[in-house]
Design an enzyme around this catalytic site. Structure first.
Site, PDB file in Angstrom:
ATOM      1  N   LYS A  45     -25.184 -17.895  25.620  1.00  0.00           N
ATOM      2  CA  LYS A  45     -25.428 -16.677  24.774  1.00  0.00           C
ATOM      3  C   LYS A  45     -26.307 -16.731  24.032  1.00  0.00           C
ATOM      4  CE  LYS A  45     -23.121 -18.280  20.607  1.00  0.00           C
ATOM      5  NZ  LYS A  45     -21.616 -18.460  19.388  1.00  0.00           N
TER       6      LYS A  45
ATOM      7  N   ASN B 288      -9.876 -21.586  20.854  1.00  0.00           N
ATOM      8  CA  ASN B 288      -9.957 -21.444  21.883  1.00  0.00           C
ATOM      9  C   ASN B 288      -9.663 -20.954  23.092  1.00  0.00           C
ATOM     10  OD1 ASN B 288     -12.872 -22.308  20.587  1.00  0.00           O
ATOM     11  ND2 ASN B 288     -13.362 -24.163  21.699  1.00  0.00           N
TER      12      ASN B 288
ATOM     13  N   PHE C 115     -14.117 -24.915  13.617  1.00  0.00           N
ATOM     14  CA  PHE C 115     -14.422 -23.525  14.674  1.00  0.00           C
ATOM     15  C   PHE C 115     -16.006 -22.773  14.269  1.00  0.00           C
ATOM     16  CE2 PHE C 115     -10.035 -23.981  12.967  1.00  0.00           C
ATOM     17  CZ  PHE C 115      -9.238 -24.375  13.933  1.00  0.00           C
ATOM     18  N   LEU C 116     -17.176 -23.311  14.512  1.00  0.00           N
ATOM     19  CA  LEU C 116     -18.160 -22.843  14.438  1.00  0.00           C
ATOM     20  C   LEU C 116     -18.255 -22.406  15.996  1.00  0.00           C
ATOM     21  CD1 LEU C 116     -19.612 -26.138  13.173  1.00  0.00           C
ATOM     22  CD2 LEU C 116     -18.759 -24.429  11.843  1.00  0.00           C
ATOM     23  N   ARG C 117     -19.009 -21.191  16.005  1.00  0.00           N
ATOM     24  CA  ARG C 117     -20.195 -21.240  17.114  1.00  0.00           C
ATOM     25  C   ARG C 117     -21.358 -21.352  16.814  1.00  0.00           C
ATOM     26  NH1 ARG C 117     -18.584 -15.339  15.402  1.00  0.00           N
ATOM     27  NH2 ARG C 117     -19.538 -15.517  13.403  1.00  0.00           N
TER      28      ARG C 117
ATOM     29  N   LYS D 145     -33.121 -39.587  18.006  1.00  0.00           N
ATOM     30  CA  LYS D 145     -32.483 -38.265  17.649  1.00  0.00           C
ATOM     31  C   LYS D 145     -32.336 -38.829  16.182  1.00  0.00           C
ATOM     32  CE  LYS D 145     -28.596 -36.227  19.683  1.00  0.00           C
ATOM     33  NZ  LYS D 145     -27.289 -36.040  20.022  1.00  0.00           N
TER      34      LYS D 145
ATOM     35  N   THR E 111     -13.384 -32.219  18.729  1.00  0.00           N
ATOM     36  CA  THR E 111     -11.430 -31.808  19.682  1.00  0.00           C
ATOM     37  C   THR E 111     -11.246 -32.875  20.479  1.00  0.00           C
ATOM     38  OG1 THR E 111     -13.292 -29.812  19.096  1.00  0.00           O
ATOM     39  CG2 THR E 111     -11.383 -29.858  20.980  1.00  0.00           C
TER      40      THR E 111
ATOM     41  N   CYS F 165     -18.000 -25.863  24.803  1.00  0.00           N
ATOM     42  CA  CYS F 165     -16.639 -25.557  24.345  1.00  0.00           C
ATOM     43  C   CYS F 165     -15.156 -24.998  24.818  1.00  0.00           C
ATOM     44  CB  CYS F 165     -16.516 -25.203  22.772  1.00  0.00           C
ATOM     45  SG  CYS F 165     -17.951 -25.545  22.024  1.00  0.00           S
TER      46      CYS F 165
ATOM     47  N   VAL G 273     -21.963 -30.417  15.749  1.00  0.00           N
ATOM     48  CA  VAL G 273     -20.917 -30.926  14.984  1.00  0.00           C
ATOM     49  C   VAL G 273     -21.100 -31.307  13.720  1.00  0.00           C
ATOM     50  CG1 VAL G 273     -18.833 -31.384  14.094  1.00  0.00           C
ATOM     51  CG2 VAL G 273     -19.416 -30.025  16.308  1.00  0.00           C
TER      52      VAL G 273
HETATM   53  C1  UGA Z   1     -16.283 -21.148  20.842  1.00  0.00           C
HETATM   54  C2  UGA Z   1     -15.704 -20.747  19.331  1.00  0.00           C
HETATM   55  O1  UGA Z   1     -16.588 -19.362  19.381  1.00  0.00           O
HETATM   56  C3  UGA Z   1     -15.619 -21.616  18.463  1.00  0.00           C
HETATM   57  O2  UGA Z   1     -15.174 -21.183  17.487  1.00  0.00           O
HETATM   58  C4  UGA Z   1     -15.433 -22.726  18.378  1.00  0.00           C
HETATM   59  O3  UGA Z   1     -15.291 -23.802  17.280  1.00  0.00           O
HETATM   60  C5  UGA Z   1     -16.608 -23.558  19.601  1.00  0.00           C
HETATM   61  O4  UGA Z   1     -16.588 -22.350  20.340  1.00  0.00           O
HETATM   62  C6  UGA Z   1     -15.961 -24.690  19.129  1.00  0.00           C
HETATM   63  O5  UGA Z   1     -14.997 -25.215  20.073  1.00  0.00           O
HETATM   64  O6  UGA Z   1     -17.087 -25.828  18.939  1.00  0.00           O
HETATM   65  P1  UGA Z   1     -19.376 -21.079  21.002  1.00  0.00           P
HETATM   66  O7  UGA Z   1     -19.003 -21.655  22.345  1.00  0.00           O
HETATM   67  O8  UGA Z   1     -20.440 -21.439  20.304  1.00  0.00           O
HETATM   68  O9  UGA Z   1     -17.667 -21.255  19.982  1.00  0.00           O
HETATM   69  O10 UGA Z   1     -19.688 -19.175  21.245  1.00  0.00           O
HETATM   70  P2  UGA Z   1     -18.566 -18.406  22.084  1.00  0.00           P
HETATM   71  O11 UGA Z   1     -19.606 -16.847  20.683  1.00  0.00           O
HETATM   72  O12 UGA Z   1     -17.862 -18.695  21.092  1.00  0.00           O
HETATM   73  O13 UGA Z   1     -19.186 -17.758  23.059  1.00  0.00           O
HETATM   74  C7  UGA Z   1     -18.601 -18.203  24.017  1.00  0.00           C
HETATM   75  C8  UGA Z   1     -19.483 -17.230  25.163  1.00  0.00           C
HETATM   76  O14 UGA Z   1     -17.913 -16.604  25.476  1.00  0.00           O
HETATM   77  C9  UGA Z   1     -20.450 -17.340  25.541  1.00  0.00           C
HETATM   78  O15 UGA Z   1     -20.641 -16.912  27.125  1.00  0.00           O
HETATM   79  C10 UGA Z   1     -20.241 -15.816  24.919  1.00  0.00           C
HETATM   80  O16 UGA Z   1     -21.409 -15.348  25.906  1.00  0.00           O
HETATM   81  C11 UGA Z   1     -18.895 -15.359  25.747  1.00  0.00           C
HETATM   82  N1  UGA Z   1     -17.529 -14.119  25.147  1.00  0.00           N
HETATM   83  C12 UGA Z   1     -18.381 -14.075  23.963  1.00  0.00           C
HETATM   84  C13 UGA Z   1     -17.704 -12.715  26.166  1.00  0.00           C
HETATM   85  O17 UGA Z   1     -18.170 -12.940  27.293  1.00  0.00           O
HETATM   86  N2  UGA Z   1     -17.080 -12.229  25.541  1.00  0.00           N
HETATM   87  C14 UGA Z   1     -17.061 -11.633  24.208  1.00  0.00           C
HETATM   88  O18 UGA Z   1     -16.282 -10.635  23.773  1.00  0.00           O
HETATM   89  C15 UGA Z   1     -17.079 -12.987  23.136  1.00  0.00           C
END
Ligand code: UGA
Length: 450
Positions: free
Chosen positions: A327, A214, A155-157, A35, A126, A266, A11
């Site tokens: 993912k 989340n 809210f970063l993915r 790092k 967080t 997350c 982050v």
């Molecule tokens: C998540 C949130 O989407 C961000 O908004 C947030 O800022 C972040 O956590 C955080 O708290 O730092 P992230 O963990 O990077 O982001 O990944 P996501 O894209 O949200 O996916 C999380 C998990 O859910 C993955 O395993 C993905 O495969 C799964 N997923 C996602 C599903 O199984 N189905 C979906 O429709 C979407």
């Protein structure tokens, strides 16, 4: 503006780099010597699309600098971000030790700096509700510096973090000081496209917004994952249901993809933390508890399905795992469903071969020689009794499936991410088991007839 970011983890580094890219002068503070050296050598220590290029550009121009010296880094800072980790403890509560240490160090530095202008401390990590207020009270007691505290959850993915930072749906700022709000509005000015997208609220609302966001997203996934059980029992298709409900504007299509469970650093951590935050006030959250239980059960259900449909004993069966990251587009394996599924299969006596375009090195530290490692999905599947697809890497849907089927001991695919096409699977001779969608069961027989 003059900005310091304490903590150059995921982050912190995205925040520092993106703020430099919109015109601020940013110093990133990193205490881990390895790092820090990587950063000072101009390299990005994490894999995140677009980050390395952006970081190098602004590091070269001098807009972005790195140091381990908090005092020097905060000397002229108008805004100081705290972006250190708040990992889960073994009991699921939040480990606040890094944030407390960073807060103390910044406090000491401010006391020595004796600046006469407002310094805004921004908590990006967080944190449970009440943390920002505590930090503010602590700073007020410990230093005479003119200081304000705001909460600014991220809210970063992973995989799209640079885009998410630079084109945010919203920017949430929690606090009590209009002056600090104005400072944050100025800081983010280049990326605030609509005034309503810049939201101010009190500290606790901002802190809880992060957990609620989340948990809501994880809840949608768990709901759809639970629906896959009904779909498989009644012959329905979860993808059709996703379209059917996602087109309702009140529901919307995002985060409704069923699969073998959510992972990452997350969702699991924040949903567990929300449960503990509830418990701390004597409230047992049935809803949050269910989100987690469904997720755990879905991973087990996926592994059990492999054993049921394999058509041979799991002991000694060779299972090829495609995808280890939690993912696509990341090398991150934290809480990845692959960890649980592989462990389950190994415990039942399977021989696991595994591959991933980015995350293999990280996973090797976990399973070492318990798993056979393959450079690519084609060689991973050779001689296998089944493939288990666990990460939605786009390249997995365009593989030479006919060739792969011919090299496998039995051409069976368990698609934990519903990313392959049924017709293609049938045509290329696979027995195919997606999640909550009709399976292709007759392909194996067809292939043998040929
Ligand atoms: C998540 C949130 O989407 C961000 O908004 C947030 O800022 C972040 O956590 C955080 O708290 O730092 P992230 O963990 O990077 O982001 O990944 P996501 O894209 O949200 O996916 C999380 C998990 O859910 C993955 O395993 C993905 O495969 C799964 N997923 C996602 C599903 O199984 N189905 C979906 O429709 C979407």
């Amino acid at each position: 503006m003059d900005v310091t970011v304490i903590g150059c983890g995921y982050v912190g580094l995205v925040t520092a780099t993106c703020l430099a890219s919109i015109g601020h002068t940013v110093r990133g503070v990193e205490k881990d010597p390895r790092k820090l050296k990587t950063l000072k050598d101009g390299h990005c220590p994490i894999f995140e699309p677009g980050l390395q290029e952006l970081m190098q550009e602004h590091y070269a121009s001098g807009a972005l600098q790195f140091t381990d010296n908090v005092k020097a880094a905060t000397q002229d800072a108008e805004v100081i971000f705290l972006a250190v980790g708040t990992p889960p403890k073994a009991d699921g509560t939040v480990d606040m030790s890094y944030l407390e240490a960073a807060g103390k160090e910044v406090c000491d530095a401010l006391a020595e700096n004796e600046n006469d202008y407002l310094v805004t401390i921004v908590v990006k990590s967080t944190v449970p509700a009440g943390t920002n207020r505590k930090l503010y009270n602590f700073l007020k007691q410990q230093t005479k510096a003119y200081v304000q505290v705001v909460s600014n959850p991220e809210f970063l993915r992973e995989g799209t973090a640079v885009h998410d930072f630079l084109e945010p749906d919203r920017i949430v700022i929690g606090g009590e000081s209009p002056e600090a709000f104005r400072m944050m509005r100025r800081l983010y000015d280049p990326i605030v496209k609509r005034e309503e997208a810049f939201m101010t609220m009190n500290w606790e609302s901002a802190e809880l917004t992060k957990y609620a966001a989340n948990a809501m997203l994880a809840a949608r996934i768990s709901f759809m994952n639970e629906m896959t059980i009904l779909c498989e029992a009644y012959g329905a298709d979860i993808e059709e249901i996703r379209k059917g409900i996602g087109s309702d504007f009140r529901i919307g299509p995002a985060f409704l993809k069923a699969g073998c469970g959510y992972g990452g650093s997350c969702f699991p951590k924040d949903v567990a933390a929300l449960e503990h935050i509830s418990r701390a006030i004597g409230h047992e959250s049935l809803f949050v508890n269910a989100i987690q239980k469904i997720n755990t059960a879905q991973k087990v259900r996926f592994a059990e399905k492999i054993m049921q449909k394999l058509g041979r004993p799991i002991v000694g069966a060779k299972i090829a795992v495609w995808g280890l990251a939690f993912k696509a587009d990341t090398d991150d394996i934290r809480e990845s469903p692959a960890l649980d599924v592989i462990r389950h299969l190994l415990d039942k006596g399977a021989h696991v071969t595994a591959t991933d375009p980015k995350a293999m090195e990280n996973m090797k530290h976990v399973f070492k020689d318990e798993v056979e490692w393959s450079p690519d999905p084609v060689s991973c599947a050779v001689g296998a009794d089944a493939v288990a697809l666990l990460t939605d890497w786009p390249q997995y849907s365009t593989l030479p499936f006919r060739k792969i089927a011919a090299t496998m001991n039995q051409p069976i695919i368990f698609d934990g991410r519903n990313c392959l096409h049924r017709d293609l699977m049938r045509e290329t001779g696979f027995q195919y088991y997606p999640m909550g969608r009709p399976a292709v069961e007759n392909a194996l027989r067809l292939k043998h007839k040929v």
